[in-house]
Every structure is written in C-alpha cells, then in structure tokens.
Design an enzyme around this catalytic site. Structure first.
Site, PDB file in Angstrom:
ATOM      1  N   HIS A  13     -28.266  14.583  34.953  1.00  0.00           N
ATOM      2  CA  HIS A  13     -28.682  13.298  35.632  1.00  0.00           C
ATOM      3  C   HIS A  13     -29.261  12.345  34.732  1.00  0.00           C
ATOM      4  O   HIS A  13     -30.024  12.595  33.848  1.00  0.00           O
ATOM      5  CB  HIS A  13     -29.472  13.663  36.855  1.00  0.00           C
ATOM      6  CG  HIS A  13     -29.889  12.281  37.755  1.00  0.00           C
ATOM      7  ND1 HIS A  13     -31.178  12.031  37.961  1.00  0.00           N
ATOM      8  CD2 HIS A  13     -29.078  11.693  38.410  1.00  0.00           C
ATOM      9  CE1 HIS A  13     -31.237  11.111  38.851  1.00  0.00           C
ATOM     10  NE2 HIS A  13     -29.940  10.788  39.004  1.00  0.00           N
ATOM     11  N   ARG A  14     -28.872  11.120  34.714  1.00  0.00           N
ATOM     12  CA  ARG A  14     -29.500  10.077  33.808  1.00  0.00           C
ATOM     13  C   ARG A  14     -29.286  10.171  32.380  1.00  0.00           C
ATOM     14  O   ARG A  14     -30.363  10.148  31.655  1.00  0.00           O
ATOM     15  CB  ARG A  14     -30.762   9.484  34.382  1.00  0.00           C
ATOM     16  CG  ARG A  14     -30.757   9.087  35.760  1.00  0.00           C
ATOM     17  CD  ARG A  14     -32.058   8.303  36.062  1.00  0.00           C
ATOM     18  NE  ARG A  14     -32.329   8.260  37.599  1.00  0.00           N
ATOM     19  CZ  ARG A  14     -33.507   7.685  38.086  1.00  0.00           C
ATOM     20  NH1 ARG A  14     -34.604   7.179  37.337  1.00  0.00           N
ATOM     21  NH2 ARG A  14     -33.353   7.596  39.430  1.00  0.00           N
ATOM     22  N   GLU A  40     -24.211  12.566  34.047  1.00  0.00           N
ATOM     23  CA  GLU A  40     -24.179  11.352  34.983  1.00  0.00           C
ATOM     24  C   GLU A  40     -25.130  10.153  33.999  1.00  0.00           C
ATOM     25  O   GLU A  40     -26.159  10.440  33.870  1.00  0.00           O
ATOM     26  CB  GLU A  40     -24.613  11.550  36.175  1.00  0.00           C
ATOM     27  CG  GLU A  40     -24.684  10.216  37.149  1.00  0.00           C
ATOM     28  CD  GLU A  40     -26.068   9.778  37.438  1.00  0.00           C
ATOM     29  OE1 GLU A  40     -26.191   8.617  38.157  1.00  0.00           O
ATOM     30  OE2 GLU A  40     -26.916  10.058  36.648  1.00  0.00           O
ATOM     31  N   ASP A  42     -26.084   5.489  34.451  1.00  0.00           N
ATOM     32  CA  ASP A  42     -25.945   4.615  35.075  1.00  0.00           C
ATOM     33  C   ASP A  42     -25.455   3.430  34.226  1.00  0.00           C
ATOM     34  O   ASP A  42     -26.094   3.099  32.933  1.00  0.00           O
ATOM     35  CB  ASP A  42     -27.298   3.995  35.770  1.00  0.00           C
ATOM     36  CG  ASP A  42     -27.778   5.376  36.546  1.00  0.00           C
ATOM     37  OD1 ASP A  42     -27.276   5.746  37.830  1.00  0.00           O
ATOM     38  OD2 ASP A  42     -28.740   5.858  36.047  1.00  0.00           O
ATOM     39  N   HIS A  55     -30.892   2.221  34.538  1.00  0.00           N
ATOM     40  CA  HIS A  55     -30.990   2.640  35.784  1.00  0.00           C
ATOM     41  C   HIS A  55     -31.475   1.372  36.540  1.00  0.00           C
ATOM     42  O   HIS A  55     -30.809   1.125  37.571  1.00  0.00           O
ATOM     43  CB  HIS A  55     -31.918   3.761  36.119  1.00  0.00           C
ATOM     44  CG  HIS A  55     -31.891   4.316  37.420  1.00  0.00           C
ATOM     45  ND1 HIS A  55     -33.077   3.583  38.408  1.00  0.00           N
ATOM     46  CD2 HIS A  55     -31.289   4.802  38.126  1.00  0.00           C
ATOM     47  CE1 HIS A  55     -32.790   3.996  39.510  1.00  0.00           C
ATOM     48  NE2 HIS A  55     -31.933   4.757  39.408  1.00  0.00           N
ATOM     49  N   GLU A 115     -21.940   5.685  36.786  1.00  0.00           N
ATOM     50  CA  GLU A 115     -22.502   4.845  38.129  1.00  0.00           C
ATOM     51  C   GLU A 115     -22.563   3.836  38.109  1.00  0.00           C
ATOM     52  O   GLU A 115     -23.473   3.384  36.983  1.00  0.00           O
ATOM     53  CB  GLU A 115     -23.697   5.975  38.512  1.00  0.00           C
ATOM     54  CG  GLU A 115     -24.096   5.156  40.145  1.00  0.00           C
ATOM     55  CD  GLU A 115     -25.680   5.766  40.399  1.00  0.00           C
ATOM     56  OE1 GLU A 115     -25.939   6.522  40.040  1.00  0.00           O
ATOM     57  OE2 GLU A 115     -26.075   4.673  41.291  1.00  0.00           O
ATOM     58  N   LYS A 117     -24.298   0.322  38.723  1.00  0.00           N
ATOM     59  CA  LYS A 117     -25.497  -0.099  39.325  1.00  0.00           C
ATOM     60  C   LYS A 117     -25.739  -1.483  39.334  1.00  0.00           C
ATOM     61  O   LYS A 117     -25.149  -2.383  38.444  1.00  0.00           O
ATOM     62  CB  LYS A 117     -26.573   0.405  38.415  1.00  0.00           C
ATOM     63  CG  LYS A 117     -27.064   1.946  38.775  1.00  0.00           C
ATOM     64  CD  LYS A 117     -28.207   1.776  39.962  1.00  0.00           C
ATOM     65  CE  LYS A 117     -28.853   3.037  39.899  1.00  0.00           C
ATOM     66  NZ  LYS A 117     -27.950   4.164  40.865  1.00  0.00           N
ATOM     67  N   ASP A 237     -31.896  16.586  36.193  1.00  0.00           N
ATOM     68  CA  ASP A 237     -32.597  16.061  35.028  1.00  0.00           C
ATOM     69  C   ASP A 237     -32.514  17.107  33.875  1.00  0.00           C
ATOM     70  O   ASP A 237     -32.758  16.785  32.632  1.00  0.00           O
ATOM     71  CB  ASP A 237     -33.812  15.471  35.218  1.00  0.00           C
ATOM     72  CG  ASP A 237     -34.088  14.355  36.217  1.00  0.00           C
ATOM     73  OD1 ASP A 237     -33.034  13.475  36.103  1.00  0.00           O
ATOM     74  OD2 ASP A 237     -34.744  14.388  37.148  1.00  0.00           O
TER      75      ASP A 237
HETATM   76  O1  G3P Z   1     -25.308   9.526  41.391  1.00  0.00           O
HETATM   77  C1  G3P Z   1     -26.475  10.197  41.573  1.00  0.00           C
HETATM   78  C2  G3P Z   1     -27.856   9.530  41.547  1.00  0.00           C
HETATM   79  O2  G3P Z   1     -27.783   9.175  39.948  1.00  0.00           O
HETATM   80  C3  G3P Z   1     -28.131   8.548  42.177  1.00  0.00           C
HETATM   81  O3  G3P Z   1     -29.303   8.236  42.063  1.00  0.00           O
HETATM   82  O4  G3P Z   1     -31.206   6.311  41.536  1.00  0.00           O
HETATM   83  O5  G3P Z   1     -30.649   8.354  39.974  1.00  0.00           O
HETATM   84  O6  G3P Z   1     -28.969   6.654  40.059  1.00  0.00           O
HETATM   85  P1  G3P Z   1     -30.031   7.272  40.780  1.00  0.00           P
HETATM   86 MG    MG Z   2     -27.600   7.428  38.932  1.00  0.00          MG
END
Ligand code: G3P
Ligand code: MG
Length: 242
Positions: A13-14, A40, A42, A55, A115, A117, A237
């Site tokens: 994540h991120r 993943e 943003d 993000h 993703e 944003k 994460d």
């Molecule tokens: O895509 C899953 C997650 O990344 C969404 O939340 O705020 O971490 O981008 P956020």
């Molecule tokens: Mg995200």
C-alpha cells in the site's frame, strides 16, 4: 491484453508506506526487497499537467512544502523533500512522477494498482496522461495494471477510453446501488475499507463476479482471518507482513 489478471493476496500500500516514505521510489525499492509482488500508489496531476505519486491533496503532511499539490508545477514539486517526514535516512527523496514509478515497477517486475486521486475536476486529463505513460513504458509481457478511484466519473472516463483495462471500484462504504455502478464500469474488483467487510458482503460481491480487496491491513492475525474469510487481496503498508 489478457482478459483476466492474477493479483496476489498482499498488495503493498502507498508504495510501501510501512518501510519508507509513502509513494516514493525509495519505498518501492525496499518493498521489492521485502518480497512485494504488487504495489498500490496514488496519482494526481501537477498544476502543469504531469501525473505524480502523492496521496494527500495538501503537501504539508509528507513534504517540506505547503498548500495544494495541484497548485504547484512539477519543477516546484521536485524541489521539495518527500522523505524527511518519514526519517532523516530518506532526506532528499523526491515526489516521483508517474513515469518514473512505472519504469521502476517494470524494471523490478512489480504489478501496479494505480489509484487516481483528487481527480474530480481534471479526471479526464489524468486518465489520458496515465494511459499514455503506461502504453509508452509498461512492457507487454508483464501483467497489466489495475486502476482504481473513489471518483466514479474518472473511472467512467477510463472505461470510455479503453474497453480492456482492469478497473477496481473503490468505495468508502458499501451501498446496494454500487453493484450496478461496478457493472456499468465492467469492473474487475471492488475495494473496501476493512470496516465494511462482512462474511455475507464478501460472498455477495464475489457471487456478482468481482474480486474483493480490502485496506489497510497491517496486522498479521487480521490478514489471516481475511484470507480464511475468502477476501481476494489485502492492501498492506508492510510488504512482508505474511
Ligand atoms: O486503494 C486502497 C487505498 O489505497 C485507499 O485508501 O487513502 O490509502 O488511498 P488511501
Ligand atoms: Mg491509495
């Protein structure tokens, strides 16, 4: 373009926010060392129209800058430090462009969940630029990216631009009407916060033909419970959580 993709149980994540500054190339490199398979991150547009990994709408939390990212040019953003907030060891780390991140993921053979944003106003431009960069830099032999967003209009534009891309419908809370929306977008998956996960809900969404992905899971026992529940993937994460 394949008609289906294989996404691993754990998606970092991120860019690997647990072991480096979020959404940076440094974190992605560490994620790979810690056995990440998919990342993943943003993506949003700079003032002058470049997609970059970031993000928040505001620069303040994770950089030495302040104000809205979208009010700054790429050249201005490249002057900022996006590593120090995490630790001094990452001082000098920059906000990466999407192109830099795509090239790095291709080199490291990491799958990507991109993703979109803060794309309400410039969603079409963000989608167009992203598709261009993926077409230019992503090798055919690697699994194509999964695209997601909270913003339906951005995903609808993406689907209009490309019949074949894989789309994840990202929602903050589950409502019955979302299934019809996911269908309209011909989605691959539905992405939900952990607070929205129930046994019945997972089965319901899967029986409608969608993978279920949930975030953000940094606890190994919870990850294990979700695996047993039949959730398809978790965002964590921590690349080597399992
Ligand atoms: O895509 C899953 C997650 O990344 C969404 O939340 O705020 O971490 O981008 P956020
Ligand atoms: Mg995200």
């Amino acid at each position: 373009m394949p008609t289906s993709i294989d996404v691993p149980f754990l998606i970092t994540h991120r860019g690997g926010a647990g072991h480096g500054p979020e959404n940076t190339l440094a974190a992605i490199r560490i994620a790979k060392e810690k056995s990440a398979q998919w990342i993943e991150f943003d993506v949003q547009l700079t003032q002058d129209g470049y997609p970059v990994l970031f993000h928040d709408a505001m620069l303040d939390r994770t950089t030495t800058g302040s104000g809205r990212l979208s009010d700054h040019t790429l050249a201005e953003l490249k002057e900022l430090d996006a590593g120090k907030y995490f630790s001094e060891a990452f001082a000098g780390e920059q906000i990466p462009t999407l192109e830099e991140a795509i090239k790095l993921c291709a080199e490291l053979e990491l799958g990507m969940n991109i993703e979109f944003k803060h794309s309400e106003e410039r969603g079409q431009a963000l989608v167009a630029e992203t598709l261009k960069l993926v077409a230019k830099n992503w090798p055919d032999h690697l699994t194509p990216p999964l695209y997601s967003s909270y913003e339906f209009s951005t995903l609808a534009h993406l689907r209009k631009m490309d019949d074949h891309v894989f789309i994840g419908f990202l929602v903050a809370d589950w409502e019955a009407q979302y299934l019809a929306m996911a269908k309209a977008l011909n989605c691959y998956s539905v992405h939900l916060p952990i607070s929205q996960i129930t046994d019945h809900g997972v089965k319901f969404i899967q029986s409608a033909g969608y993978k279920v992905l949930t975030f953000t899971i940094n606890d190994v026992d919870l990850a294990d419970k979700l695996l047993k529940l039949g959730v398809d993937s978790i965002f964590s994460d921590i690349s080597d959580l399992l």
